[in-house]
Motif scaffolding. Structure first.
Motif, PDB file in Angstrom:
ATOM      1  N   THR A 268    -163.282 -33.451  79.061  1.00  0.00           N
ATOM      2  CA  THR A 268    -163.843 -34.814  78.520  1.00  0.00           C
ATOM      3  C   THR A 268    -162.363 -35.250  77.424  1.00  0.00           C
ATOM      4  N   THR A 269    -161.465 -34.563  77.390  1.00  0.00           N
ATOM      5  CA  THR A 269    -160.628 -34.915  76.091  1.00  0.00           C
ATOM      6  C   THR A 269    -159.305 -36.007  76.598  1.00  0.00           C
ATOM      7  N   PRO A 270    -159.116 -36.902  76.009  1.00  0.00           N
ATOM      8  CA  PRO A 270    -157.599 -37.314  75.697  1.00  0.00           C
ATOM      9  C   PRO A 270    -156.415 -36.581  76.930  1.00  0.00           C
ATOM     10  N   VAL A 271    -156.333 -35.484  77.172  1.00  0.00           N
ATOM     11  CA  VAL A 271    -154.992 -34.053  77.557  1.00  0.00           C
ATOM     12  C   VAL A 271    -156.612 -33.548  77.772  1.00  0.00           C
ATOM     13  N   THR A 272    -156.171 -33.347  79.175  1.00  0.00           N
ATOM     14  CA  THR A 272    -156.941 -31.636  79.478  1.00  0.00           C
ATOM     15  C   THR A 272    -156.178 -30.517  79.679  1.00  0.00           C
ATOM     16  N   ARG A 273    -156.866 -29.298  79.957  1.00  0.00           N
ATOM     17  CA  ARG A 273    -156.000 -28.080  80.361  1.00  0.00           C
ATOM     18  C   ARG A 273    -154.842 -28.310  80.129  1.00  0.00           C
ATOM     19  N   LEU A 274    -153.470 -27.539  79.450  1.00  0.00           N
ATOM     20  CA  LEU A 274    -152.237 -27.393  79.011  1.00  0.00           C
ATOM     21  C   LEU A 274    -152.211 -26.477  79.856  1.00  0.00           C
ATOM     22  N   ASP A 275    -150.529 -25.853  80.152  1.00  0.00           N
ATOM     23  CA  ASP A 275    -149.560 -24.904  80.710  1.00  0.00           C
ATOM     24  C   ASP A 275    -149.423 -24.563  79.303  1.00  0.00           C
ATOM     25  N   GLU A 276    -150.468 -24.206  78.313  1.00  0.00           N
ATOM     26  CA  GLU A 276    -149.519 -23.628  76.813  1.00  0.00           C
ATOM     27  C   GLU A 276    -148.626 -23.037  76.337  1.00  0.00           C
ATOM     28  N   VAL A 277    -148.097 -21.337  77.683  1.00  0.00           N
ATOM     29  CA  VAL A 277    -147.320 -20.848  78.365  1.00  0.00           C
ATOM     30  C   VAL A 277    -145.871 -21.404  77.877  1.00  0.00           C
ATOM     31  N   GLU A 278    -146.347 -22.715  79.231  1.00  0.00           N
ATOM     32  CA  GLU A 278    -144.904 -23.453  79.736  1.00  0.00           C
ATOM     33  C   GLU A 278    -144.394 -24.780  78.304  1.00  0.00           C
ATOM     34  N   ALA A 279    -145.342 -24.500  77.998  1.00  0.00           N
ATOM     35  CA  ALA A 279    -144.822 -25.716  76.367  1.00  0.00           C
ATOM     36  C   ALA A 279    -143.894 -24.513  75.681  1.00  0.00           C
ATOM     37  N   ALA A 280    -144.708 -23.791  75.531  1.00  0.00           N
ATOM     38  CA  ALA A 280    -144.628 -22.828  73.790  1.00  0.00           C
ATOM     39  C   ALA A 280    -142.134 -22.503  74.736  1.00  0.00           C
ATOM     40  N   ARG A 281    -142.633 -22.058  75.605  1.00  0.00           N
ATOM     41  CA  ARG A 281    -141.198 -21.210  76.547  1.00  0.00           C
ATOM     42  C   ARG A 281    -140.515 -22.104  76.662  1.00  0.00           C
ATOM     43  N   HIS A 282    -140.882 -23.937  77.555  1.00  0.00           N
ATOM     44  CA  HIS A 282    -139.692 -24.731  77.548  1.00  0.00           C
ATOM     45  C   HIS A 282    -139.919 -25.883  77.291  1.00  0.00           C
ATOM     46  N   PRO A 283    -140.176 -26.246  76.136  1.00  0.00           N
ATOM     47  CA  PRO A 283    -140.302 -27.166  75.266  1.00  0.00           C
ATOM     48  C   PRO A 283    -139.564 -28.614  75.008  1.00  0.00           C
ATOM     49  N   VAL A 284    -140.569 -29.759  75.547  1.00  0.00           N
ATOM     50  CA  VAL A 284    -139.837 -31.134  75.550  1.00  0.00           C
ATOM     51  C   VAL A 284    -140.147 -32.254  73.936  1.00  0.00           C
ATOM     52  N   LEU A 285    -138.551 -31.864  73.715  1.00  0.00           N
ATOM     53  CA  LEU A 285    -138.626 -32.546  71.620  1.00  0.00           C
ATOM     54  C   LEU A 285    -138.246 -34.098  72.271  1.00  0.00           C
ATOM     55  N   THR A 286    -137.868 -34.464  73.205  1.00  0.00           N
ATOM     56  CA  THR A 286    -136.882 -35.892  73.260  1.00  0.00           C
ATOM     57  C   THR A 286    -137.406 -36.375  73.954  1.00  0.00           C
ATOM     58  N   TYR A 287    -137.952 -37.293  74.041  1.00  0.00           N
ATOM     59  CA  TYR A 287    -137.622 -38.772  74.818  1.00  0.00           C
ATOM     60  C   TYR A 287    -136.349 -39.858  75.938  1.00  0.00           C
ATOM     61  N   ASP A 288    -136.199 -39.279  77.153  1.00  0.00           N
ATOM     62  CA  ASP A 288    -135.467 -39.748  77.394  1.00  0.00           C
ATOM     63  C   ASP A 288    -135.230 -41.130  78.568  1.00  0.00           C
ATOM     64  N   PHE A 289    -134.145 -41.980  77.186  1.00  0.00           N
ATOM     65  CA  PHE A 289    -134.451 -43.361  77.403  1.00  0.00           C
ATOM     66  C   PHE A 289    -133.626 -43.981  78.340  1.00  0.00           C
ATOM     67  N   GLY A 290    -132.725 -42.655  78.621  1.00  0.00           N
ATOM     68  CA  GLY A 290    -132.361 -43.149  80.532  1.00  0.00           C
ATOM     69  C   GLY A 290    -130.969 -43.929  80.143  1.00  0.00           C
ATOM     70  N   ALA A 291    -130.782 -45.100  81.133  1.00  0.00           N
ATOM     71  CA  ALA A 291    -129.490 -45.700  80.964  1.00  0.00           C
ATOM     72  C   ALA A 291    -129.456 -47.347  79.915  1.00  0.00           C
TER      73      ALA A 291
END
Length: 480
Positions: free
Chosen positions: A453-476
């Protein structure tokens, strides 16, 4: 959705007026190679974006927040009103002493009352957070031993139930860490402490009540053992909310203490700040305190300790957090401070007793401000982990307790209800915990899928901890 994802070329708020300062010529190597990439939205779109984000977050004002060891209690609005007064917000740290006497009196009174609460002699407000206060306190201990030419003291004793910042702070201060195990009752193993207490020990770091929510009945013996080997005793004030007004760290035998004003003394916290981790100490360490201290009664003035360890932060620390703390103390008074702690202890024990017939209590005895449950047996029988119960709480509008801490308890959930929650709120939370336990027995797969019922449901927390994405790709369109 990120604000950049909502951006549309050509939109934007009214343009800023032209700059009336002549353009500064910069060397080519110091100039931007591309236009500064900012989101293009109207003012109303920006306002709606951040309002939407606010609705998706969960804070103390939204619902029950029993995050163990964090003291997420309600923060009275009067604190904010006082901290917003122009006389506090519109000053500059380089003003002359005679122009900021009111602010200096705030520091003076806050030090006086907090020293009374902790049993210390002096206090600095420079540290910006709890771990920063730990580091400061350890530097005081180090300076003390160095002043005595006692260079052989290279070890800090830390219980295995300590906050993770304790050994980290000790290592940052240049010490090696010796872990002291807990006994079967969840407190310091006195025998192991005696074995470790040699002439190479600089000090002990300890919080009491400890991280499993128990007051160590051997605390006077513990501090005496450390003192007899020539070490000093450091009190981690993270759990002071359980005992303020009732018992003082100084009376337990501690020489230096840090406090979390953003926890115990009622400043909203989380998300990186602002915080304040003032450090108090006994007389033998006052000459080493950092920066300047406020002295004087009728007319306040700054005075630097004779053998100061130097600056820990710019100027005088996070001043407005101190204003909130002083407001909180003056509002409650001596009896109110004690009553707040007693209610925190009462609330924790009320919940513990209401749940112990279903949930396994790690230490089934009278606790202080928090208690720890072990879901190890539940997991073996149903496959439902502490993480699953925590996710189920989210679907019921409750922020999860602290998970998998302390490390000495398997499948731990650490619950701290705080003194500001009503009996009705606690009863509702107890019912949610009980219903989740029954759900674990009857339909465990449903809890494996939570939250739904939350805005974001169950996350893959192991993947997030091991491979965090900390930037937003603006592309071109721009730069990352």
């Amino acid at each position: 959705m990120l604000v950049f994802e909502k951006s549309r070329p050509g939109r934007g708020c009214p343009a800023l007026p032209p700059c009336d300062v002549e353009t500064v010529s910069l060397p080519a190597g110091d100039r931007r190679g591309k236009e500064l990439h900012l989101p293009a939205l109207s003012e109303v779109e920006i306002s709606r974006h951040y309002t939407e984000l606010a609705r998706k977050t969960h804070g103390v004002n939204d619902g029950f927040y029993p995050l163990g060891s964090c003291t997420m209690k309600y923060n009275p609005r009067v604190n904010e009103a006082v901290a917003s007064l122009p006389g506090f917000t519109e000053i500059h740290p380089l003003q002359g002493e005679d122009t900021v006497q009111g602010c200096m009196e705030v520091l003076h009174l806050a030090e006086k009352y907090l020293c009374e609460i902790t049993g210390m002699d002096r206090m600095t407000f420079q540290p910006a957070a709890g771990a920063h206060g730990e580091f400061t306190g350890l530097l005081l201990i180090k300076a003390y031993h160095e002043s005595r030419k006692d260079g052989k003291r290279t070890k800090i004793l830390v219980p295995d139930s300590a906050h993770g910042t304790n050994p980290a702070s000790a290592a940052m201060a240049g010490y090696s860490v010796v872990t002291i195990p807990s006994n079967a009752e969840g407190c310091v193993d006195i025998g192991k402490l005696r074995e470790a207490a040699g002439d190479d020990v600089a000090g002990l770091m300890l919080t009491n009540p400890n991280t499993v929510g128990l007051f160590d009945k051997n605390i006077l013996e513990i501090t005496d053992i450390v003192h007899k080997c020539g070490g000093l005793c450091y009190y981690d004030g993270a759990n002071l909310n359980a005992v303020m007004g009732t018992v003082r760290p100084g009376d337990m035998g501690f020489d230096v203490v840090h406090l979390n004003l953003h926890k115990t003394f009622s400043t909203p916290h989380g998300g990186g700040g602002p915080g304040s981790g003032p450090v108090g100490c006994r007389e033998l360490l006052t000459d080493f305190l950092p920066s300047v201290l406020v002295t004087g009664e009728d007319c306040c003035r700054f005075e630097r300790p004779s053998r100061s360890i130097g600056e820990m932060k710019s100027f005088y620390g996070n001043f407005l957090v101190v204003v909130r703390a002083l407001t909180y103390i003056l509002t409650l008074g001596r009896e109110g401070i004690r009553e707040a702690s007693q209610n925190a202890v009462l609330n924790a024990n009320y919940m513990r007793c209401a749940l112990k017939d279903l949930y396994t209590m790690a230490y089934d005895e009278t606790c202080m401000h928090e208690f720890v449950m072990s879901l190890a047996d539940l997991k073996k029988g149903t496959g439902i982990s502490a993480m699953d119960i925590a996710k189920g709480l989210l679907d019921n509008g409750i922020h999860p307790p602290t998970m998998y801490f302390p490390l000495i308890v398997e499948e731990a959930l650490m619950v701290e209800p705080t003194e500001t929650e009503s009996k009705e709120t606690l009863d509702d939370a107890i019912q949610v915990f009980r219903s989740l336990y029954e759900l674990a027995k009857t339909d465990p797969e449903k809890l494996h899928e939570a939250p739904v019922t939350t805005p974001v449901t169950r996350l893959d927390e192991v993947e997030a901890a091991r491979h965090p994405v900390l930037t937003y790709d603006f592309g071109a369109e721009g730069e990352a």
